[in-house]
Design an enzyme around this catalytic site. Sequence first.
Site, mmCIF file in Angstrom:
data_model
loop_
_atom_site.group_PDB
_atom_site.id
_atom_site.type_symbol
_atom_site.label_atom_id
_atom_site.label_comp_id
_atom_site.label_asym_id
_atom_site.label_seq_id
_atom_site.Cartn_x
_atom_site.Cartn_y
_atom_site.Cartn_z
ATOM 1 N N ASP A 1 -10.636 8.264 21.875
ATOM 2 C CA ASP A 1 -9.382 8.492 21.168
ATOM 3 C C ASP A 1 -9.645 9.191 19.834
ATOM 4 O O ASP A 1 -9.104 10.263 19.548
ATOM 5 C CB ASP A 1 -8.668 7.147 20.940
ATOM 6 C CG ASP A 1 -7.297 7.316 20.304
ATOM 7 O OD1 ASP A 1 -6.855 8.470 20.151
ATOM 8 O OD2 ASP A 1 -6.659 6.313 19.956
ATOM 9 N N SER A 2 -10.530 8.600 19.026
ATOM 10 C CA SER A 2 -10.739 9.128 17.664
ATOM 11 C C SER A 2 -11.149 10.599 17.652
ATOM 12 O O SER A 2 -10.727 11.355 16.764
ATOM 13 C CB SER A 2 -11.805 8.301 16.938
ATOM 14 O OG SER A 2 -11.358 6.978 16.797
ATOM 15 N N GLY B 1 -12.656 3.609 16.168
ATOM 16 C CA GLY B 1 -12.387 4.340 14.939
ATOM 17 C C GLY B 1 -13.444 5.391 14.617
ATOM 18 O O GLY B 1 -14.358 5.648 15.404
ATOM 19 N N HIS C 1 -15.631 0.993 25.545
ATOM 20 C CA HIS C 1 -14.622 1.365 24.537
ATOM 21 C C HIS C 1 -15.350 1.968 23.334
ATOM 22 O O HIS C 1 -16.575 1.955 23.268
ATOM 23 C CB HIS C 1 -13.837 0.121 24.101
ATOM 24 C CG HIS C 1 -12.803 -0.271 25.107
ATOM 25 N ND1 HIS C 1 -11.463 -0.192 24.859
ATOM 26 C CD2 HIS C 1 -12.930 -0.711 26.380
ATOM 27 C CE1 HIS C 1 -10.801 -0.579 25.935
ATOM 28 N NE2 HIS C 1 -11.670 -0.907 26.876
ATOM 29 N N GLY C 2 -14.565 2.452 22.382
ATOM 30 C CA GLY C 2 -15.151 2.898 21.112
ATOM 31 C C GLY C 2 -16.209 3.971 21.286
ATOM 32 O O GLY C 2 -17.239 3.939 20.611
ATOM 33 N N ASP D 1 -3.939 0.523 27.625
ATOM 34 C CA ASP D 1 -5.143 0.267 26.831
ATOM 35 C C ASP D 1 -4.909 -0.974 25.951
ATOM 36 O O ASP D 1 -3.897 -1.042 25.234
ATOM 37 C CB ASP D 1 -5.393 1.510 25.957
ATOM 38 C CG ASP D 1 -6.736 1.501 25.270
ATOM 39 O OD1 ASP D 1 -7.682 0.876 25.784
ATOM 40 O OD2 ASP D 1 -6.847 2.166 24.197
HETATM 41 P P1 13P Z 1 -12.681 5.523 19.768
HETATM 42 O O1 13P Z 1 -12.011 5.030 18.528
HETATM 43 O O2 13P Z 1 -14.177 5.529 19.607
HETATM 44 O O3 13P Z 1 -12.181 6.855 20.209
HETATM 45 O O4 13P Z 1 -12.367 4.475 20.945
HETATM 46 C C1 13P Z 1 -11.165 4.539 21.660
HETATM 47 C C2 13P Z 1 -10.955 3.351 22.520
HETATM 48 O O5 13P Z 1 -11.830 2.556 22.802
HETATM 49 C C3 13P Z 1 -9.596 3.161 23.059
HETATM 50 O O6 13P Z 1 -9.475 1.960 23.751
HETATM 51 O O1 G3H Z 2 -8.581 1.199 20.790
HETATM 52 C C1 G3H Z 2 -7.610 1.665 20.237
HETATM 53 C C2 G3H Z 2 -7.153 3.055 20.535
HETATM 54 O O2 G3H Z 2 -7.854 3.981 19.757
HETATM 55 C C3 G3H Z 2 -5.664 3.158 20.361
HETATM 56 O O3 G3H Z 2 -5.341 3.147 19.019
HETATM 57 O O4 G3H Z 2 -3.674 1.298 18.813
HETATM 58 O O5 G3H Z 2 -3.807 3.143 17.099
HETATM 59 O O6 G3H Z 2 -2.898 3.603 19.395
HETATM 60 P P1 G3H Z 2 -3.812 2.755 18.542
HETATM 61 ZN ZN ZN Z 3 -10.672 0.363 22.997
#
Ligand code: 13P
Ligand code: G3H
Ligand code: ZN
Length: 322
Positions: A269-270, A182, A224-225, A83
């Site tokens: 991720d968040s 985030g 993403h995000g 990623d």
């Molecule tokens: P979030 O912070 O919305 O979970 O996005 C995660 C992400 O895009 C990782 O590459």
């Molecule tokens: O886009 C970022 C992901 O949420 C990964 O986050 O770089 O803190 O592992 P990190």
């Molecule tokens: Zn991302």
Amino acid sequence: MALVTTKDMFAKAYDGGYAVGAFNVNNMEIIQGICDAAGELRSPVILQVSKGARSYANHTYLTKLVEAAVAENPDIPIALHLDHGDSFELCKSCIDGGFTSVMIDASSKPFEENIALTKQVVEYAHAHGVVVEAELGTLAGIEDEVVVEAGQESYTRPEEVEEFVSRTGCDSLAIAIGTSHGAFKFKPEQCTMNEDGILVPPPLRFDVLEECTKRLPGFPIVLHGSSSVPQEFVKMINEYGGDMPGAIGVPEDQLRHAAELSVCKINIDSDIRLAMSAVIRKYLAENPGHFDPRQYLKPARQAVKDMVAHKMKNVLGSVDKI
Ligand code: 13P
Ligand code: G3H
Ligand code: ZN
């Protein structure tokens, strides 16, 4: 089955009107929670590792944990993805080290530099049977060491996508249509209040997505995000000693709609972080004498599994698509 690339996953997702979830992994409990959900729901899944995750947990530990997940879920297509790779060297190290997919994120660089770096990674990756995700446009938020302030982000310019894809040879493209990284994706002043007193963020730019799709027919798009920041977990965190006022994410119905269109990969991720933190805070507050990490990591792992299962059923539409 061994680890797979995302090639067939995306072709099936594009035609089937669903998306594959890409979940960030940092430790054993997260990998187990995600893969238990994928196994039970017979859903393809992408496990993605950021540069930060790799320096936290170590490449070998992460790849060995993923190898265990593959052995435990032999019928499930699982891809291992880098990623936000920010250099050729990092991408190369992951390609050489067993990843089946890498992202080269040169989206903060000028167009020509983004093309040159992406092309260099694509040439190396394709020669080793690995696929490449690239990015055009900038999301707000924090990813590894890059911080983009809200207001400084820029939507993808659809007029650039054909040239970018044909000159780089990338296999999928992340675009910016209003999501961000985030747990604080929108400022309250950007939102409207609905009749239940809940803040509703501005809609994603589906016009940008549709224009990109028109110019790249059949080509997999990545978002993403895409965490939705479930308010039940924000509330739990705040109730048990946390402090996350105004955390807000992308409404799930908008992501569901994107998955029906050309979006084949949705990054989350968040939401996993929130679910784990909320459950651990609650557990420790209710059991102040407990100190065995297994006691609080067990419900945290279950929360990851429940979260991922919910996404597969209600957001991605990837259940029974192996
Ligand atoms: P979030 O912070 O919305 O979970 O996005 C995660 C992400 O895009 C990782 O590459
Ligand atoms: O886009 C970022 C992901 O949420 C990964 O986050 O770089 O803190 O592992 P990190
Ligand atoms: Zn991302």
